[in-house]
Design a protein around this motif. Structure first.
Motif, PDB file in Angstrom:
ATOM      1  N   UNK A 117      49.878  41.947  51.234  1.00 28.42           N
ATOM      2  CA  UNK A 117      48.674  42.586  51.776  1.00 28.42           C
ATOM      3  C   UNK A 117      47.422  42.050  51.106  1.00 28.42           C
ATOM      4  N   UNK A 118      47.511  41.784  49.814  1.00 29.15           N
ATOM      5  CA  UNK A 118      46.368  41.267  49.074  1.00 29.15           C
ATOM      6  C   UNK A 118      45.970  39.887  49.588  1.00 29.15           C
ATOM      7  N   UNK A 119      46.976  39.013  49.836  1.00 29.88           N
ATOM      8  CA  UNK A 119      46.662  37.689  50.389  1.00 29.88           C
ATOM      9  C   UNK A 119      45.996  37.824  51.751  1.00 29.88           C
ATOM     10  N   UNK A 120      46.516  38.732  52.581  1.00 23.88           N
ATOM     11  CA  UNK A 120      45.935  38.940  53.906  1.00 23.88           C
ATOM     12  C   UNK A 120      44.509  39.476  53.823  1.00 23.88           C
ATOM     13  N   UNK A 121      44.316  40.516  53.008  1.00 17.70           N
ATOM     14  CA  UNK A 121      43.040  41.223  52.993  1.00 17.70           C
ATOM     15  C   UNK A 121      41.956  40.472  52.228  1.00 17.70           C
ATOM     16  N   UNK A 122      42.379  39.682  51.231  1.00 17.68           N
ATOM     17  CA  UNK A 122      41.407  38.965  50.406  1.00 17.68           C
ATOM     18  C   UNK A 122      41.182  37.543  50.909  1.00 17.68           C
ATOM     19  N   UNK A 126      47.947  31.892  47.471  1.00 17.75           N
ATOM     20  CA  UNK A 126      48.186  31.336  46.140  1.00 17.75           C
ATOM     21  C   UNK A 126      48.996  32.341  45.340  1.00 17.75           C
ATOM     22  N   UNK A 127      49.623  31.869  44.275  1.00 18.02           N
ATOM     23  CA  UNK A 127      50.382  32.772  43.419  1.00 18.02           C
ATOM     24  C   UNK A 127      49.466  33.663  42.586  1.00 18.02           C
ATOM     25  N   UNK A 128      48.292  33.159  42.262  1.00 24.07           N
ATOM     26  CA  UNK A 128      47.368  33.955  41.447  1.00 24.07           C
ATOM     27  C   UNK A 128      46.399  34.711  42.340  1.00 24.07           C
ATOM     28  N   UNK A 129      46.415  36.017  42.218  1.00 17.83           N
ATOM     29  CA  UNK A 129      45.540  36.877  43.005  1.00 17.83           C
ATOM     30  C   UNK A 129      44.202  37.079  42.302  1.00 17.83           C
ATOM     31  N   UNK A 130      43.092  36.994  43.035  1.00 16.68           N
ATOM     32  CA  UNK A 130      41.788  37.286  42.423  1.00 16.68           C
ATOM     33  C   UNK A 130      41.714  38.701  41.866  1.00 16.68           C
ATOM     34  N   UNK A 131      42.493  39.611  42.461  1.00 14.69           N
ATOM     35  CA  UNK A 131      42.457  41.019  42.047  1.00 14.69           C
ATOM     36  C   UNK A 131      43.505  41.350  40.999  1.00 14.69           C
ATOM     37  N   UNK A 132      44.738  40.860  41.187  1.00 22.53           N
ATOM     38  CA  UNK A 132      45.843  41.268  40.325  1.00 22.53           C
ATOM     39  C   UNK A 132      46.246  40.224  39.289  1.00 22.53           C
ATOM     40  N   UNK A 133      45.767  38.993  39.410  1.00 20.34           N
ATOM     41  CA  UNK A 133      46.191  37.940  38.500  1.00 20.34           C
ATOM     42  C   UNK A 133      47.501  37.314  38.953  1.00 20.34           C
ATOM     43  N   UNK A 134      48.284  36.824  38.007  1.00 21.09           N
ATOM     44  CA  UNK A 134      49.550  36.178  38.333  1.00 21.09           C
ATOM     45  C   UNK A 134      50.569  37.213  38.807  1.00 21.09           C
ATOM     46  N   UNK A 187      60.957  42.182  48.405  1.00 22.85           N
ATOM     47  CA  UNK A 187      60.360  41.413  49.496  1.00 22.85           C
ATOM     48  C   UNK A 187      59.183  42.186  50.077  1.00 22.85           C
ATOM     49  N   UNK A 188      58.124  41.469  50.404  1.00 24.47           N
ATOM     50  CA  UNK A 188      56.942  42.091  50.982  1.00 24.47           C
ATOM     51  C   UNK A 188      56.451  41.336  52.195  1.00 24.47           C
ATOM     52  N   UNK A 189      56.071  42.063  53.227  1.00 27.12           N
ATOM     53  CA  UNK A 189      55.599  41.472  54.483  1.00 27.12           C
ATOM     54  C   UNK A 189      54.313  42.159  54.904  1.00 27.12           C
ATOM     55  N   UNK A 190      53.361  41.368  55.394  1.00 29.54           N
ATOM     56  CA  UNK A 190      52.126  41.925  55.937  1.00 29.54           C
ATOM     57  C   UNK A 190      51.740  41.144  57.187  1.00 29.54           C
ATOM     58  N   UNK A 191      51.284  41.850  58.205  1.00 27.02           N
ATOM     59  CA  UNK A 191      50.890  41.235  59.472  1.00 27.02           C
ATOM     60  C   UNK A 191      49.376  41.258  59.605  1.00 27.02           C
TER      61      UNK A 191
END
Length: 206
Positions: A117-122, A126-134, A187-191
């Protein structure tokens, strides 16, 4: 439809105490004891602090809890259908290779879902999230404890079968899936978003 894959494998040796808690058997209701804090309770049950706060709207001030107060510990009875299929297909590939199946860790699946969800919304891949880090920062933030960990991510695939097939056709992702040291999977899925679909696999050993 654009499609991408990415992999991250890190082996980490951690001296982490599990406090004898078996999360799968954790009670849904906890009664506050003298000296408890919500942070301490979240660590005890290996649940994100924000998850506990969200599950207990009756607590007006998270810094003030009282002995005998009832705290709801959020649990997940099952993961989403697509996520469950990703796990089942992954274990089928492991079975073909003569490996033991990975056990579903519902906490790890929650972290993987947050990542998708973070990749979708942000708007990143990438493996490193701007919000959560690695991914390992994320696991620690949600009190997931492990001795080694890895992550596969992908975007643009339209089904669990397609994403697992593409991971298996990529040497690095395949290595994570068939790593005989891992014992648990999430496992995580986001549409939605610019790629249409976002997939995350997280692996750990304890």
């Amino acid at each position: 439809m654009k499609k991408k894959l990415a992999i991250l494998l890190v082996i980490m040796s951690l001296a982490l105490g599990l406090n004898g808690i078996n999360t799968a058997q954790a009670a849904q209701t906890y009664y506050v004891k003298k000296g408890d804090t919500l942070w301490g309770i979240s660590k005890k049950f290996r649940i994100g602090l924000s998850e506990i706060i969200e599950a207990n709207p009756h607590i007006q001030n998270p810094d003030l809890i009282y002995p005998s107060q009832e705290i709801r510990i959020p649990t997940m009875e099952s993961v989403k259908s697509f996520e469950r299929q990703v796990i089942d297909l992954t274990n089928q590939e492991r079975q073909k290779a003569g490996l033991a199946p990975l056990q579903l860790d519902w906490q790890l699946s929650r972290v993987a879902r947050y990542k998708s969800r973070d990749m979708r919304d942000t708007g990143y891949f990438a493996h490193k999230s701007p919000q959560y880090g690695s991914p390992f920062d994320m696991m620690k933030r949600f009190n997931v404890q492990y001795s080694s960990a890895g992550e596969n991510i992908a975007v643009g695939q339209t089904s669990p079968e397609q994403v697992v097939k593409e991971w298996m056709n990529s040497p690095g992702h395949r290595k994570n899936i068939l790593n005989d040291t891992y014992t648990y999977i999430g496992a995580g899925y986001a549409k939605g978003g610019s790629y249409g679909t976002y997939w995350t696999q997280m692996f750990i050993s304890k």
